[in-house]
Motif scaffolding. Structure first.
Motif, PDB file in Angstrom:
ATOM      1  N   ALA A  29       0.786  -1.147  -0.031  1.00  0.00           N
ATOM      2  CA  ALA A  29       0.062   0.112   0.027  1.00  0.00           C
ATOM      3  C   ALA A  29       0.804   1.216  -0.026  1.00  0.00           C
ATOM      4  O   ALA A  29       1.873   1.303   0.597  1.00  0.00           O
ATOM      5  CB  ALA A  29      -0.975   0.222   1.117  1.00  0.00           C
ATOM      6  N   GLU A  30       0.355   2.309  -0.939  1.00  0.00           N
ATOM      7  CA  GLU A  30       0.834   3.663  -0.640  1.00  0.00           C
ATOM      8  C   GLU A  30       0.176   4.233   0.454  1.00  0.00           C
ATOM      9  O   GLU A  30      -1.049   4.281   0.470  1.00  0.00           O
ATOM     10  CB  GLU A  30       0.861   4.379  -1.788  1.00  0.00           C
ATOM     11  CG  GLU A  30       1.440   3.600  -3.342  1.00  0.00           C
ATOM     12  CD  GLU A  30       1.240   4.509  -4.476  1.00  0.00           C
ATOM     13  OE1 GLU A  30       1.506   5.783  -4.524  1.00  0.00           O
ATOM     14  OE2 GLU A  30       0.908   4.026  -5.362  1.00  0.00           O
ATOM     15  N   GLN A  31       0.901   5.312   1.085  1.00  0.00           N
ATOM     16  CA  GLN A  31       0.324   6.005   2.219  1.00  0.00           C
ATOM     17  C   GLN A  31       0.407   7.550   1.467  1.00  0.00           C
ATOM     18  O   GLN A  31       1.589   7.966   1.430  1.00  0.00           O
ATOM     19  CB  GLN A  31       0.991   5.761   3.566  1.00  0.00           C
ATOM     20  CG  GLN A  31       0.945   4.587   4.025  1.00  0.00           C
ATOM     21  CD  GLN A  31       1.436   4.438   5.600  1.00  0.00           C
ATOM     22  OE1 GLN A  31       1.747   5.348   6.205  1.00  0.00           O
ATOM     23  NE2 GLN A  31       1.768   3.183   6.049  1.00  0.00           N
ATOM     24  N   LEU A  32      -0.836   7.928   1.472  1.00  0.00           N
ATOM     25  CA  LEU A  32      -0.855   9.280   0.817  1.00  0.00           C
ATOM     26  C   LEU A  32      -1.442  10.254   1.847  1.00  0.00           C
ATOM     27  O   LEU A  32      -2.277  10.063   2.718  1.00  0.00           O
ATOM     28  CB  LEU A  32      -1.825   9.300  -0.606  1.00  0.00           C
ATOM     29  CG  LEU A  32      -1.315   8.484  -1.575  1.00  0.00           C
ATOM     30  CD1 LEU A  32      -2.108   8.567  -2.724  1.00  0.00           C
ATOM     31  CD2 LEU A  32       0.184   8.453  -1.948  1.00  0.00           C
ATOM     32  N   ARG A  33      -1.025  11.699   1.782  1.00  0.00           N
ATOM     33  CA  ARG A  33      -1.712  12.719   2.637  1.00  0.00           C
ATOM     34  C   ARG A  33      -2.242  13.604   1.544  1.00  0.00           C
ATOM     35  O   ARG A  33      -1.596  14.268   0.938  1.00  0.00           O
ATOM     36  CB  ARG A  33      -1.012  13.247   3.529  1.00  0.00           C
ATOM     37  CG  ARG A  33      -0.407  12.115   4.605  1.00  0.00           C
ATOM     38  CD  ARG A  33       0.754  12.698   5.729  1.00  0.00           C
ATOM     39  NE  ARG A  33       0.833  11.581   6.435  1.00  0.00           N
ATOM     40  CZ  ARG A  33       0.325  11.276   7.699  1.00  0.00           C
ATOM     41  NH1 ARG A  33      -0.796  11.902   7.918  1.00  0.00           N
ATOM     42  NH2 ARG A  33       1.007  10.439   8.138  1.00  0.00           N
ATOM     43  N   VAL A  34      -3.451  13.530   1.337  1.00  0.00           N
ATOM     44  CA  VAL A  34      -4.431  14.661   0.448  1.00  0.00           C
ATOM     45  C   VAL A  34      -4.758  15.755   1.058  1.00  0.00           C
ATOM     46  O   VAL A  34      -5.323  15.976   2.005  1.00  0.00           O
ATOM     47  CB  VAL A  34      -5.653  13.807  -0.119  1.00  0.00           C
ATOM     48  CG1 VAL A  34      -6.210  14.876  -1.270  1.00  0.00           C
ATOM     49  CG2 VAL A  34      -5.093  12.501  -0.857  1.00  0.00           C
ATOM     50  N   PRO A  35      -4.375  17.090   0.665  1.00  0.00           N
ATOM     51  CA  PRO A  35      -4.834  18.466   1.264  1.00  0.00           C
ATOM     52  C   PRO A  35      -6.105  18.564   0.773  1.00  0.00           C
ATOM     53  O   PRO A  35      -6.771  18.322  -0.425  1.00  0.00           O
ATOM     54  CB  PRO A  35      -3.848  19.297   0.356  1.00  0.00           C
ATOM     55  CG  PRO A  35      -3.558  18.687  -0.861  1.00  0.00           C
ATOM     56  CD  PRO A  35      -3.302  17.310  -0.720  1.00  0.00           C
ATOM     57  N   THR A  36      -6.983  19.266   1.632  1.00  0.00           N
ATOM     58  CA  THR A  36      -8.576  19.290   1.466  1.00  0.00           C
ATOM     59  C   THR A  36      -9.004  20.643   2.249  1.00  0.00           C
ATOM     60  O   THR A  36      -8.219  21.074   3.134  1.00  0.00           O
ATOM     61  CB  THR A  36      -9.459  18.094   1.730  1.00  0.00           C
ATOM     62  OG1 THR A  36      -9.475  18.225   3.304  1.00  0.00           O
ATOM     63  CG2 THR A  36      -8.873  16.967   1.450  1.00  0.00           C
ATOM     64  N   ARG A  37     -10.125  21.096   2.084  1.00  0.00           N
ATOM     65  CA  ARG A  37     -10.582  22.156   2.734  1.00  0.00           C
ATOM     66  C   ARG A  37     -10.766  22.061   4.206  1.00  0.00           C
ATOM     67  O   ARG A  37     -10.986  22.856   4.853  1.00  0.00           O
ATOM     68  CB  ARG A  37     -11.909  22.715   2.321  1.00  0.00           C
ATOM     69  CG  ARG A  37     -13.275  22.044   2.391  1.00  0.00           C
ATOM     70  CD  ARG A  37     -14.278  22.305   1.267  1.00  0.00           C
ATOM     71  NE  ARG A  37     -13.889  22.344  -0.183  1.00  0.00           N
ATOM     72  CZ  ARG A  37     -14.335  22.570  -1.026  1.00  0.00           C
ATOM     73  NH1 ARG A  37     -15.281  23.525  -0.799  1.00  0.00           N
ATOM     74  NH2 ARG A  37     -13.986  22.311  -2.455  1.00  0.00           N
ATOM     75  N   GLU A  38     -11.083  20.708   4.519  1.00  0.00           N
ATOM     76  CA  GLU A  38     -10.935  20.332   6.019  1.00  0.00           C
ATOM     77  C   GLU A  38      -9.624  19.937   6.584  1.00  0.00           C
ATOM     78  O   GLU A  38      -9.828  19.516   7.743  1.00  0.00           O
ATOM     79  CB  GLU A  38     -11.897  19.331   6.039  1.00  0.00           C
ATOM     80  CG  GLU A  38     -13.398  19.627   5.569  1.00  0.00           C
ATOM     81  CD  GLU A  38     -13.841  20.443   6.352  1.00  0.00           C
ATOM     82  OE1 GLU A  38     -13.693  20.620   7.762  1.00  0.00           O
ATOM     83  OE2 GLU A  38     -15.239  21.237   6.107  1.00  0.00           O
TER      84      GLU A  38
END
Length: 294
Positions: A29-38
């Protein structure tokens, strides 16, 4: 102190246990951190690149480990994205989008955009089922299949479990285990490790307390994609039979699976969900009801 945890020490221990559990994720698995408005959203991505996308949304008081028993099978055919819902005990931001607005749908849209996903299948459990429903009623053109396990927002939300919890609270750890098992519907001996983990979690975690808004008949009428709904006949949190009635009436293409002995926690449905996602249900079963033993 933030709105999610009762103490910094408790937050650190929950995080430590979660990161330890992630080491047992059964596939690469890849571990991603996605920027969002929250705020930043943590996502585990498994399965072959180029495969049809699948987004997983866990329930309240949970994280991506909800799908530990499912992901190996599902990631054989799909590019699986297990999302840590914001405001829950995972690795995403502690913000909690207002449920009586479009904020949750906007957050999920940000996640999909950040992952480069245009259209996707979504599977959600409990609160995650509510979020999946909310998004799908607002953006049906972006959802290919919608799988719902014990979802909120369809049937009446029950309150009796709160009184049982209060009655058992004075009995310490024994009472906490009994009330947790009753709410989740996990009474079997093999479920004791899950119950113990939940007892610890809710000792340190502050769950959302607002009711999940019910979706209107008009909103449910916008669900044009294939839909699978799996509920437990003994769900302590939602009226499953009210859910069945509304789905039958307002989402006629939906497939309903009722597990008569199951409670709120829906386990062991890996194959049923995979058949639905893969389009392997028979025409005669579409829009009908399956009754299975949990």
């Amino acid at each position: 102190m933030n709105v999610v945890y009762k103490s910094e020490a408790g937050a650190a221990e929950i995080r430590r246990r979660y990161e330890e559990a992630l080491r047992s994720w059964p596939v690469a698995a890849e571990q991603l951190r996605v920027p969002t408005r929250e705020g930043e959203t943590f996502v585990l991505v498994s399965g072959p690149k180029g495969a049809p996308p699948l987004v997983l949304l866990h329930g309240s008081g949970a994280n991506a480990t909800t799908w530990l028993d499912d992901v190996a099978a599902w990631s054989e055919r799909f590019r699986v994205h297990a999302v840590d819902v914001v405001g829950e005990p995972g690795l995403s931001a502690p913000s909690r989008p207002a449920l009586d607005s479009d904020a949750s749908a906007l957050w999920l849209g940000d996640v999909l955009d950040g992952l480069g996903i245009g259209r996707t299948a979504i599977v959600g459990a409990s609160l995650g089922g509510w979020i999946a429903l909310d998004y799908s009623t607002r953006q049906p053109e972006r959802v290919t299949h919608l799988g719902l396990l014990c979802p909120g927002g369809l049937g009446r939300q029950k309150t009796g479990w709160l009184f049982k919890t209060l009655l058992l609270r004075p009995f310490g750890r024994w009472g906490a285990r009994r009330s947790t098992a009753a709410v989740a519907g996990l009474h079997a001996r093999e479920h004791r490790p899950v119950v113990d983990q939940l007892v610890f979690l809710f000792k340190e975690f502050k769950p959302r307390t607002e009711r999940l808004p019910l979706f209107s008949d008009d909103a449910l009428g916008r669900l044009t994609m294939p839909v699978l709904v799996i509920v437990g006949g003994n769900d302590a949190m939602f009226d499953s039979w009210d859910t069945v009635r509304r789905v039958r009436k307002r989402v006629p293409q939906a497939r309903m699976n009722v597990l008569p002995e199951a409670g709120h926690a829906i386990l062991g449905q890996t194959a049923a969900v995979e058949r639905f996602l893969s389009g392997l249900t028979t025409p005669a079963a579409t829009g009908g009801d399956d009754t299975a033993q949990s």
